[in-house]
Every structure is written in structure tokens, then in C-alpha cells.
Design a protein around this motif. Structure first.
Motif, PDB file in Angstrom:
ATOM      1  N   ASP A 198       2.628  -3.370   3.178  1.00 27.94           N
ATOM      2  CA  ASP A 198       3.104  -2.115   3.768  1.00 27.94           C
ATOM      3  C   ASP A 198       4.569  -1.867   3.412  1.00 27.94           C
ATOM      4  O   ASP A 198       4.964  -0.733   3.114  1.00 27.94           O
ATOM      5  CB  ASP A 198       2.928  -2.155   5.291  1.00 27.94           C
ATOM      6  CG  ASP A 198       1.521  -2.561   5.690  1.00 27.94           C
ATOM      7  OD1 ASP A 198       0.640  -1.695   5.654  1.00 27.94           O
ATOM      8  OD2 ASP A 198       1.316  -3.743   5.999  1.00 27.94           O
ATOM      9  N   VAL A 201       4.639  -0.813  -0.276  1.00 29.96           N
ATOM     10  CA  VAL A 201       4.091   0.537  -0.456  1.00 29.96           C
ATOM     11  C   VAL A 201       5.145   1.570  -0.062  1.00 29.96           C
ATOM     12  O   VAL A 201       5.334   2.573  -0.758  1.00 29.96           O
ATOM     13  CB  VAL A 201       2.794   0.719   0.353  1.00 29.96           C
ATOM     14  CG1 VAL A 201       2.431   2.204   0.446  1.00 29.96           C
ATOM     15  CG2 VAL A 201       1.643  -0.047  -0.289  1.00 29.96           C
ATOM     16  N   ILE A 213       0.656   8.051  -2.896  1.00 29.52           N
ATOM     17  CA  ILE A 213      -0.112   6.935  -2.333  1.00 29.52           C
ATOM     18  C   ILE A 213      -0.485   7.287  -0.906  1.00 29.52           C
ATOM     19  O   ILE A 213       0.389   7.464  -0.055  1.00 29.52           O
ATOM     20  CB  ILE A 213       0.691   5.626  -2.356  1.00 29.52           C
ATOM     21  CG1 ILE A 213       1.108   5.269  -3.775  1.00 29.52           C
ATOM     22  CG2 ILE A 213      -0.128   4.484  -1.754  1.00 29.52           C
ATOM     23  CD1 ILE A 213       2.011   4.049  -3.877  1.00 29.52           C
ATOM     24  N   SER A 214      -1.760   7.410  -0.648  1.00 32.31           N
ATOM     25  CA  SER A 214      -2.214   7.786   0.690  1.00 32.31           C
ATOM     26  C   SER A 214      -2.723   6.561   1.442  1.00 32.31           C
ATOM     27  O   SER A 214      -3.242   5.614   0.853  1.00 32.31           O
ATOM     28  CB  SER A 214      -3.322   8.840   0.608  1.00 32.31           C
ATOM     29  OG  SER A 214      -4.396   8.386  -0.185  1.00 32.31           O
ATOM     30  N   THR A 215      -2.548   6.605   2.761  1.00 34.44           N
ATOM     31  CA  THR A 215      -3.063   5.551   3.629  1.00 34.44           C
ATOM     32  C   THR A 215      -4.468   5.925   4.080  1.00 34.44           C
ATOM     33  O   THR A 215      -4.683   7.029   4.583  1.00 34.44           O
ATOM     34  CB  THR A 215      -2.159   5.376   4.869  1.00 34.44           C
ATOM     35  OG1 THR A 215      -0.829   5.062   4.436  1.00 34.44           O
ATOM     36  CG2 THR A 215      -2.677   4.267   5.762  1.00 34.44           C
ATOM     37  N   TYR A 221      -5.018   1.429   0.939  1.00 37.15           N
ATOM     38  CA  TYR A 221      -4.228   2.474   0.282  1.00 37.15           C
ATOM     39  C   TYR A 221      -4.957   2.975  -0.968  1.00 37.15           C
ATOM     40  O   TYR A 221      -5.735   2.252  -1.593  1.00 37.15           O
ATOM     41  CB  TYR A 221      -2.845   1.936  -0.118  1.00 37.15           C
ATOM     42  CG  TYR A 221      -1.980   1.570   1.054  1.00 37.15           C
ATOM     43  CD1 TYR A 221      -1.291   2.555   1.768  1.00 37.15           C
ATOM     44  CD2 TYR A 221      -1.832   0.248   1.434  1.00 37.15           C
ATOM     45  CE1 TYR A 221      -0.476   2.213   2.833  1.00 37.15           C
ATOM     46  CE2 TYR A 221      -1.016  -0.107   2.515  1.00 37.15           C
ATOM     47  CZ  TYR A 221      -0.343   0.879   3.201  1.00 37.15           C
ATOM     48  OH  TYR A 221       0.455   0.539   4.266  1.00 37.15           O
TER      49      TYR A 221
END
Length: 225
Positions: A198, A201, A213-215, A221
């Protein structure tokens, strides 16, 4: 690998956790693998000439890796050999390479680096060159300079950021779990309870754009859509 061609790799490693880590990664990348945990069996397998490459540990039960390597080279077995070992002295490195190894990696290691070396050793001379730039829309990563390019300019990356972005780009559009990212970027000694993914990222988002970059809640991710 060439289309339709499955390459066979022998993994010689007596630590089951490490052997399983390597095998899982290689199989996920399309290779056929065989695992053995001692030097005598490894030598017998290699003398069959049935493998395209071997990942060879040095500290093995029975014959050690050096002895196996010398024995198969004496029988004119030319299979590429990548030594993978905890021994990291210059003497051991030189001994391994002079004994007939094609490459030498020390533990701990990142799987992505091992995979790159495997691909390099298996590349035919007349093969079309490997892709050196990975792309997703306006984002690109040059594997030679280890720099990313975004509409705003060039981005310098740390070693971990580079490894993470390369992983995302090679699996663009796919959801990658934290465990997958830890395994590929930090190697087999990763702590599954760590929040380091995390943290990295967030750092990567700051450099390439947070929207890239999407969660995916509860899963991990994803790069791209």
C-alpha cells in the motif's frame, strides 16, 4: 517463448518453500517444470538431455551443485545453468561461472529478476528481440533505462517502484492481490501481513498519476480499466 513451444526447466532446490515459489512463478509464465531436491537425482535428470534450462542450488544433499555442474559439463551437456544460492562471495561466483554456469544469482531474490534471466538464457540467436518498452495508454516504461514516461515527462523510479510498475504493466487490466505483488516484488521472504504494498502503490501513484492504479476493495490493485 516461441508460439506453441513449451520449454522445460529443471529446478534443483532442497528448500521446499523456495522450490515451490520458483515453480509457481515459472508455470504461471508458461514453462513446464520439474523439481528435484538432491544433487544425485539432478545429475541423472540432466544427463537425459530432456531440459531446456536448469535453476541449480549449490547447497544440496548428496552431490553439491558444483559437483553436479562439473559432472554434466564433462559429459558435454550444454543446457543453460542459472546458479541460485545463498553463497555470495566472489570466490563462489567465479567458481560457479568457471565451472560452467551461465548465470549466478544470490538469495534472497526477486522472481521477476530470475524470470528475466531465464528468458535471456532461453532466447534463440535469431529470435525477434524482446519488447523493451511496456505501454498502457499514455504511460510507458523503458526496461533498459528503468524510467517511466507520462504526458508530463520522464519519471525516475526506485528499484521497488520499477519492479511494481513492470508487474502492473505486464498484467494491465488485471487485478493483482497484495500477496501476488509482495511475492513478485519482494521475493519469497515477504511478510503477508505487511502494508508495504500500500505504501509503494501510494508512492507510485504520486509519480505516474493516482487515476492509473485503482483499488479493488477486498482484492487488490489494478492498472488501467
Amino acid at each position: 517463448m516461441e508460439a506453441g513451444l513449451t520449454l522445460k526447466i529443471l529446478i534443483v532446490e532442497d528448500e521446499e518453500r523456495i522450490a515451490a515459489f520458483i515453480e509457481k512463478g515459472l508455470r504461471a509464465n508458461g514453462f513446464t517444470t520439474t523439481v528435484v531436491g538432491d544433487g544425485d537425482t539432478a545429475q541423472d535428470y540432466l544427463l537425459t538431455g530432456d531440459f531446456d534450462l536448469v535453476v541449480l542450488d549449490l547447497g544440496l544433499p548428496g552431490k553439491d551443485g558444483f559437483s553436479v555442474l562439473r559432472a554434466v559439463r564433462a559429459q558435454h551437456v550444454t543446457v543453460p545453468v542459472i546458479i541460485l544460492t545463498a553463497r555470495d562471495t566472489v570466490h563462489d561466483t567465479v567458481a560457479g561461472l568457471e565451472g560452467g554456469a551461465d548465470d549466478y544469482m544470490t538469495k534472497p531474490f526477486r522472481f521477476e529478476e530470475l524470470l528475466a534471466r531465464v528468458r535471456l538464457r532461453l532466447r534463440p540467436v535469431d529470435r525477434v528481440p524482446e519488447v523493451t518498452v511496456l505501454r498502457d495508454g499514455e504511460l510507458s516504461l523503458d526496461l533498459r533505462t528503468r524510467r517511466a514516461q507520462v504526458p508530463g515527462g520522464t519519471v525516475d523510479l526506485t528499484a521497488r517502484e520499477f519492479a511494481m510498475l513492470e508487474l502492473f504493466l505486464r498484467h494491465s487490466g488485471q487485478v493483482l492481490s497484495r500477496e501476488q505483488i509482495l511475492s513478485h516484488v519482494w521475493g519469497y521472504d515477504f511478510d503477508p501481513g505487511s502494508n508495504v504494498v500500500d505504501v509503494y502503490v501510494r508512492a507510485l501513484r504520486r509519480k505516474i498519476g493516482s487515476e492509473r492504479i485503482s483499488t479493488v476493495r477486498g482484492m487488490g490493485y489494478r492498472l488501467g480499466t
